[in-house]
Enzyme design. Structure first.
Site, PDB file in Angstrom:
ATOM      1  N   ARG A  52      40.764  76.993 -23.196  1.00  0.00           N
ATOM      2  CA  ARG A  52      39.927  77.884 -24.080  1.00  0.00           C
ATOM      3  C   ARG A  52      38.625  77.710 -23.158  1.00  0.00           C
ATOM      4  O   ARG A  52      37.589  77.727 -24.673  1.00  0.00           O
ATOM      5  CB  ARG A  52      39.995  78.295 -25.014  1.00  0.00           C
ATOM      6  N   SER A 103      43.990  84.734 -31.087  1.00  0.00           N
ATOM      7  CA  SER A 103      44.093  83.608 -31.673  1.00  0.00           C
ATOM      8  C   SER A 103      42.840  83.069 -32.724  1.00  0.00           C
ATOM      9  O   SER A 103      41.632  83.507 -31.790  1.00  0.00           O
ATOM     10  CB  SER A 103      44.677  82.563 -31.141  1.00  0.00           C
ATOM     11  N   GLU A 118      38.170  79.584 -30.965  1.00  0.00           N
ATOM     12  CA  GLU A 118      38.188  80.352 -30.556  1.00  0.00           C
ATOM     13  C   GLU A 118      37.475  81.989 -29.874  1.00  0.00           C
ATOM     14  O   GLU A 118      37.239  81.872 -29.553  1.00  0.00           O
ATOM     15  CB  GLU A 118      39.866  80.464 -30.034  1.00  0.00           C
TER      16      GLU A 118
HETATM   17  C1  LIG Z   1      46.453  90.869 -28.639  1.00  0.00           C
HETATM   18  C2  LIG Z   1      45.621  89.968 -27.724  1.00  0.00           C
HETATM   19  C3  LIG Z   1      46.475  88.734 -27.769  1.00  0.00           C
HETATM   20  C4  LIG Z   1      45.358  87.948 -26.488  1.00  0.00           C
HETATM   21  N1  LIG Z   1      46.183  87.144 -26.219  1.00  0.00           N
HETATM   22  C5  LIG Z   1      45.711  86.041 -25.686  1.00  0.00           C
HETATM   23  C6  LIG Z   1      46.329  85.126 -24.558  1.00  0.00           C
HETATM   24  O1  LIG Z   1      47.798  85.055 -24.868  1.00  0.00           O
HETATM   25  N2  LIG Z   1      45.809  84.042 -24.899  1.00  0.00           N
HETATM   26  C7  LIG Z   1      44.562  83.783 -24.196  1.00  0.00           C
HETATM   27  O2  LIG Z   1      43.970  83.045 -23.770  1.00  0.00           O
HETATM   28  N3  LIG Z   1      44.059  84.419 -25.409  1.00  0.00           N
HETATM   29  C8  LIG Z   1      44.657  84.985 -25.517  1.00  0.00           C
HETATM   30  N4  LIG Z   1      43.764  86.881 -26.150  1.00  0.00           N
HETATM   31  C9  LIG Z   1      42.588  86.438 -26.435  1.00  0.00           C
HETATM   32  C10 LIG Z   1      41.250  87.274 -24.963  1.00  0.00           C
HETATM   33  O3  LIG Z   1      42.260  88.426 -24.418  1.00  0.00           O
HETATM   34  C11 LIG Z   1      40.616  86.860 -23.508  1.00  0.00           C
HETATM   35  O4  LIG Z   1      40.030  85.387 -24.700  1.00  0.00           O
HETATM   36  C12 LIG Z   1      40.231  87.210 -22.578  1.00  0.00           C
HETATM   37  O5  LIG Z   1      40.419  86.582 -21.966  1.00  0.00           O
HETATM   38  C13 LIG Z   1      39.148  87.756 -23.256  1.00  0.00           C
HETATM   39  O6  LIG Z   1      38.621  88.884 -22.288  1.00  0.00           O
HETATM   40  P1  LIG Z   1      37.602  90.166 -22.221  1.00  0.00           P
HETATM   41  O7  LIG Z   1      37.194  90.694 -21.043  1.00  0.00           O
HETATM   42  O8  LIG Z   1      37.986  91.013 -23.560  1.00  0.00           O
HETATM   43  O9  LIG Z   1      36.218  89.084 -22.878  1.00  0.00           O
HETATM   44  P2  LIG Z   1      34.959  89.682 -24.425  1.00  0.00           P
HETATM   45  O10 LIG Z   1      36.547  89.051 -25.502  1.00  0.00           O
HETATM   46  O11 LIG Z   1      35.232  91.091 -24.163  1.00  0.00           O
HETATM   47  O12 LIG Z   1      34.602  88.149 -23.683  1.00  0.00           O
HETATM   48  C14 LIG Z   1      34.639  86.760 -24.583  1.00  0.00           C
HETATM   49  C15 LIG Z   1      33.661  86.045 -24.072  1.00  0.00           C
HETATM   50  O13 LIG Z   1      33.587  86.118 -22.670  1.00  0.00           O
HETATM   51  C16 LIG Z   1      32.485  86.810 -21.916  1.00  0.00           C
HETATM   52  N5  LIG Z   1      32.079  87.406 -20.879  1.00  0.00           N
HETATM   53  C17 LIG Z   1      32.549  88.178 -20.432  1.00  0.00           C
HETATM   54  N6  LIG Z   1      32.403  89.748 -18.679  1.00  0.00           N
HETATM   55  C18 LIG Z   1      31.587  88.054 -18.934  1.00  0.00           C
HETATM   56  C19 LIG Z   1      30.856  88.297 -18.140  1.00  0.00           C
HETATM   57  N7  LIG Z   1      30.819  89.785 -16.390  1.00  0.00           N
HETATM   58  N8  LIG Z   1      30.393  87.542 -17.354  1.00  0.00           N
HETATM   59  C20 LIG Z   1      29.519  86.941 -18.094  1.00  0.00           C
HETATM   60  N9  LIG Z   1      30.197  86.441 -18.984  1.00  0.00           N
HETATM   61  C21 LIG Z   1      31.012  87.266 -19.591  1.00  0.00           C
HETATM   62  C22 LIG Z   1      32.095  86.997 -23.263  1.00  0.00           C
HETATM   63  O14 LIG Z   1      30.074  87.077 -23.138  1.00  0.00           O
HETATM   64  C23 LIG Z   1      31.641  86.616 -24.642  1.00  0.00           C
HETATM   65  O15 LIG Z   1      31.246  85.238 -24.432  1.00  0.00           O
HETATM   66  C24 LIG Z   1      44.117  87.588 -26.650  1.00  0.00           C
HETATM   67  C25 LIG Z   1      43.616  88.641 -27.504  1.00  0.00           C
HETATM   68  C26 LIG Z   1      44.397  90.152 -27.906  1.00  0.00           C
HETATM   69  C27 LIG Z   1      43.678  90.913 -28.510  1.00  0.00           C
END
Ligand SMILES: Cc1cc2nc3c(=O)[nH]c(=O)nc-3n(C[C@H](O)[C@H](O)[C@H](O)COP(=O)(O)OP(=O)(O)OC[C@H]3O[C@@H](n4cnc5c(N)ncnc54)[C@H](O)[C@@H]3O)c2cc1C
Length: 292
Positions: A165, A215, A285
């Site tokens: 992560r 998480s 996280e």
């Molecule tokens: C119901 C639920 C279940 C989940 N299950 C999991 C799981 O099983 N495993 C897991 O690993 N995670 C899980 N997550 C967490 C989450 O989905 C992940 O961490 C995911 O990778 C975040 O992606 P996002 O596009 O929503 O990024 P965001 O939450 O919008 O951003 C996360 C980070 O990435 C950066 N970022 C985003 N896009 C860019 C870009 N283009 N360039 C540079 N930086 C960027 C942001 O600045 C921030 O620091 C879960 C979340 C939820 C709500």
């Protein structure tokens, strides 16, 4: 709203609606990016106005301050193309990870089945090195294209410094991920679909319903923070509008009116509880962004 080189710049945009937990104050400026020319225009405008840039994905890991984010917030969800050539996948940063996983499984390519059910964008998944069950995105990344402030650059898997992560992008927020190239392995569609169905069932049985950012804490070695919190009786524990999920103690749920402050206070209480029980401080996280 301001228009500059075909991009629409929204003023004082509430960020709560761009996060899965539904919390966050306003961004001074918010721009939806659909293409590389949009990205250039947004960066030019921000530089002209001496404003800092923050990039968000689908907001599924974000806890945004009640005061919001100063400067310009960019969301790249309009850059969402996905191309498969042989066993290679090229996905833009805004592409949905779930759609990408479904597409690759339907094409008989193995490597992203674990991603079904993770509400991420590719950019967010690369930043967080998202993963589940037996995989994570770092296992299949070949290279990541970023905008580094002056131009585009490709980082190899090694240069991304992936860990559990974790990635270089968390330490270097000035790098804007624009796309990723992944290498997958040909396999039987039926076998992959069976795996997907199994993961869906597992997720449905363990993942809480409600507004959350996934998480709260990373695993502490082999120790599951959720199990420690569960044993400590924290399921359902509530501060303001923020509650420890009754289904999974490592998830925080917004009961409807939670503020960022409520969530931060709950996080502190959960952290102290874990430290009291196992003598180790869990690492957050969730990504906390904005002005405090
Ligand atoms: C119901 C639920 C279940 C989940 N299950 C999991 C799981 O099983 N495993 C897991 O690993 N995670 C899980 N997550 C967490 C989450 O989905 C992940 O961490 C995911 O990778 C975040 O992606 P996002 O596009 O929503 O990024 P965001 O939450 O919008 O951003 C996360 C980070 O990435 C950066 N970022 C985003 N896009 C860019 C870009 N283009 N360039 C540079 N930086 C960027 C942001 O600045 C921030 O620091 C879960 C979340 C939820 C709500």
């Amino acid at each position: 709203m301001t228009v500059f080189n075909n991009i629409e710049i929204l003023n004082n945009e509430s960020l709560a609606k761009y996060t899965s937990i539904g919390i966050g104050g306003n961004a001074d400026y918010f721009i939806k990016i659909r293409s590389k020319p949009d990205l250039y225009a947004a960066i030019e405008w921000a530089e002209k106005n001496s404003l800092p840039i923050t990039v968000i994905g689908r907001g599924s890991k974000l806890l945004i301050s009640d005061k919001g984010i100063r400067g310009v917030v960019l969301q790249l969800l309009g850059m969402d193309s996905m191309v498969i050539e042989d066993r290679f996948v090229y996905a833009e940063a805004g592409a949905s990870l779930i759609r990408l996983a479904n597409l690759t499984v339907s094409q008989g390519l193995r490597g992203l089945e674990w991603a079904i059910g993770i509400p991420a964008s590719v950019g967010g998944a690369v930043t967080m090195n998202a993963g589940a069950y037996d995989g994570s995105i770092s296992d299949c990344i070949i290279e990541v294209e970023v905008f580094n402030g002056t131009g585009f650059e490709r980082l190899s898997n090694e240069q991304c410094q992936f860990d559990y992560r974790q990635s270089v992008f968390m330490q270097r927020p000035e790098l804007i991920i624009t796309s990723a190239k992944m290498g997958l392995v040909p396999d039987s569609r039926e076998r992959l679909q069976e795996k997907v169905n199994l993961y869906k069932q597992k997720r449905a049985a363990s993942q809480p319903m409600g507004r959350t950012c996934g998480s709260t804490f990373k695993k502490i070695g082999d120790v599951s923070p959720g199990e420690v919190l569960d044993k400590a009786g924290l399921k359902g524990y509530t501060i303001g509008g923020a509650m420890v999920s009754p289904a999974h103690a490592n998830f925080i749920i917004n009961k409807g009116n939670a503020t960022c402050q409520d969530v931060l206070m709950l996080i502190e209480y959960m952290q102290e509880t874990i430290f009291e029980k196992i003598g180790k401080m869990p690492e957050l996280e969730i990504r906390v962004l904005g002005e405090f």
